[in-house]
Design a protein around this motif. Structure first.
Motif, PDB file in Angstrom:
ATOM      1  N   GLU A 161      97.705  45.343 -21.049  1.00  0.00           N
ATOM      2  CA  GLU A 161      96.559  45.682 -21.142  1.00  0.00           C
ATOM      3  C   GLU A 161      96.105  44.392 -22.749  1.00  0.00           C
ATOM      4  O   GLU A 161      96.580  45.207 -23.491  1.00  0.00           O
ATOM      5  CB  GLU A 161      95.642  47.148 -21.330  1.00  0.00           C
ATOM      6  N   ARG A 217      91.295  45.068 -14.943  1.00  0.00           N
ATOM      7  CA  ARG A 217      91.178  46.118 -15.505  1.00  0.00           C
ATOM      8  C   ARG A 217      89.629  46.976 -15.756  1.00  0.00           C
ATOM      9  O   ARG A 217      89.532  46.092 -16.472  1.00  0.00           O
ATOM     10  CB  ARG A 217      92.262  47.067 -15.796  1.00  0.00           C
ATOM     11  N   ARG A 264      87.439  49.684 -17.048  1.00  0.00           N
ATOM     12  CA  ARG A 264      86.998  50.863 -17.133  1.00  0.00           C
ATOM     13  C   ARG A 264      85.315  51.042 -17.407  1.00  0.00           C
ATOM     14  O   ARG A 264      85.022  50.861 -17.363  1.00  0.00           O
ATOM     15  CB  ARG A 264      87.692  51.241 -18.504  1.00  0.00           C
ATOM     16  N   THR A 279      93.037  53.868  -9.534  1.00  0.00           N
ATOM     17  CA  THR A 279      95.170  54.284  -9.805  1.00  0.00           C
ATOM     18  C   THR A 279      94.393  55.532 -10.269  1.00  0.00           C
ATOM     19  O   THR A 279      95.305  56.345 -10.276  1.00  0.00           O
ATOM     20  CB  THR A 279      95.064  53.112 -10.670  1.00  0.00           C
ATOM     21  N   LEU A 329      96.020  43.039 -16.686  1.00  0.00           N
ATOM     22  CA  LEU A 329      97.037  43.685 -16.834  1.00  0.00           C
ATOM     23  C   LEU A 329      97.992  42.322 -16.042  1.00  0.00           C
ATOM     24  O   LEU A 329      97.860  41.819 -15.927  1.00  0.00           O
ATOM     25  CB  LEU A 329      97.129  44.495 -15.425  1.00  0.00           C
ATOM     26  N   ASP A 350      91.121  48.897 -10.599  1.00  0.00           N
ATOM     27  CA  ASP A 350      91.469  47.458 -10.922  1.00  0.00           C
ATOM     28  C   ASP A 350      91.712  46.618  -9.704  1.00  0.00           C
ATOM     29  O   ASP A 350      91.571  46.591  -8.162  1.00  0.00           O
ATOM     30  CB  ASP A 350      93.465  47.319 -10.378  1.00  0.00           C
ATOM     31  N   HIS A 360      89.855  44.552 -18.724  1.00  0.00           N
ATOM     32  CA  HIS A 360      91.468  44.248 -19.619  1.00  0.00           C
ATOM     33  C   HIS A 360      92.250  43.667 -18.341  1.00  0.00           C
ATOM     34  O   HIS A 360      92.401  43.756 -17.220  1.00  0.00           O
ATOM     35  CB  HIS A 360      92.004  45.748 -20.195  1.00  0.00           C
ATOM     36  N   VAL A 400      89.186  54.290 -13.528  1.00  0.00           N
ATOM     37  CA  VAL A 400      89.454  53.234 -13.740  1.00  0.00           C
ATOM     38  C   VAL A 400      89.082  52.466 -12.227  1.00  0.00           C
ATOM     39  O   VAL A 400      89.758  53.379 -11.543  1.00  0.00           O
ATOM     40  CB  VAL A 400      90.650  53.214 -14.158  1.00  0.00           C
ATOM     41  N   TRP A 436     102.683  47.668 -17.649  1.00  0.00           N
ATOM     42  CA  TRP A 436     101.668  46.879 -17.666  1.00  0.00           C
ATOM     43  C   TRP A 436     101.215  47.352 -18.935  1.00  0.00           C
ATOM     44  O   TRP A 436     101.413  47.894 -19.661  1.00  0.00           O
ATOM     45  CB  TRP A 436     100.979  47.756 -16.644  1.00  0.00           C
TER      46      TRP A 436
END
Length: 116
Positions: free
Chosen positions: A32, A66, A68, A50, A115, A56, A113, A54, A30
């Protein structure tokens, strides 16, 4: 004079699997890449945790974004859903909005982000 305020809270279901996790086939990595600081909350279909810190987000058009978080937010993984409180613009934004666990703890979103 009377004023009326309205607050919208969106419940986001998370994916819980009862089967053992399958490993990703070897060779798939993956990547980002930075995403916009704000994401439309109406596009979010599901979420999964995950690892600590984090989240997703799977969108209705099958993109994976994603989020964060500023902290590990371990309490988010204990429940089958969490809550988002979008701004008046209908979006969730990094450094502005939080993810709220069903127990009430809040975790600020630091960035997004995509993925690939």
């Amino acid at each position: 004079m009377q004023s009326v305020e309205q607050r919208i809270i969106i419940r986001i279901p998370t994916r819980r699997t009862l089967r053992p996790r399958r490993r990703a086939p070897t060779g798939i990595v993956w990547r980002e890449r930075p995403a916009a600081a704000c994401q439309p909350v109406s596009s979010i279909a599901r979420a999964r945790f995950t690892r600590p810190g984090v989240v997703d987000l799977l969108t209705h058009d099958n993109r994976l974004i994603r989020a964060r978080l500023d902290s590990e937010c371990v309490t988010l993984g204990y429940y089958s859903a969490f809550y988002l409180v979008p701004g008046e613009d209908g979006q969730i934004c990094a450094d502005r909005d939080t993810i709220v666990s069903r127990a009430g703890s809040e975790c600020t979103i630091s960035d997004f982000h995509i993925l690939e």
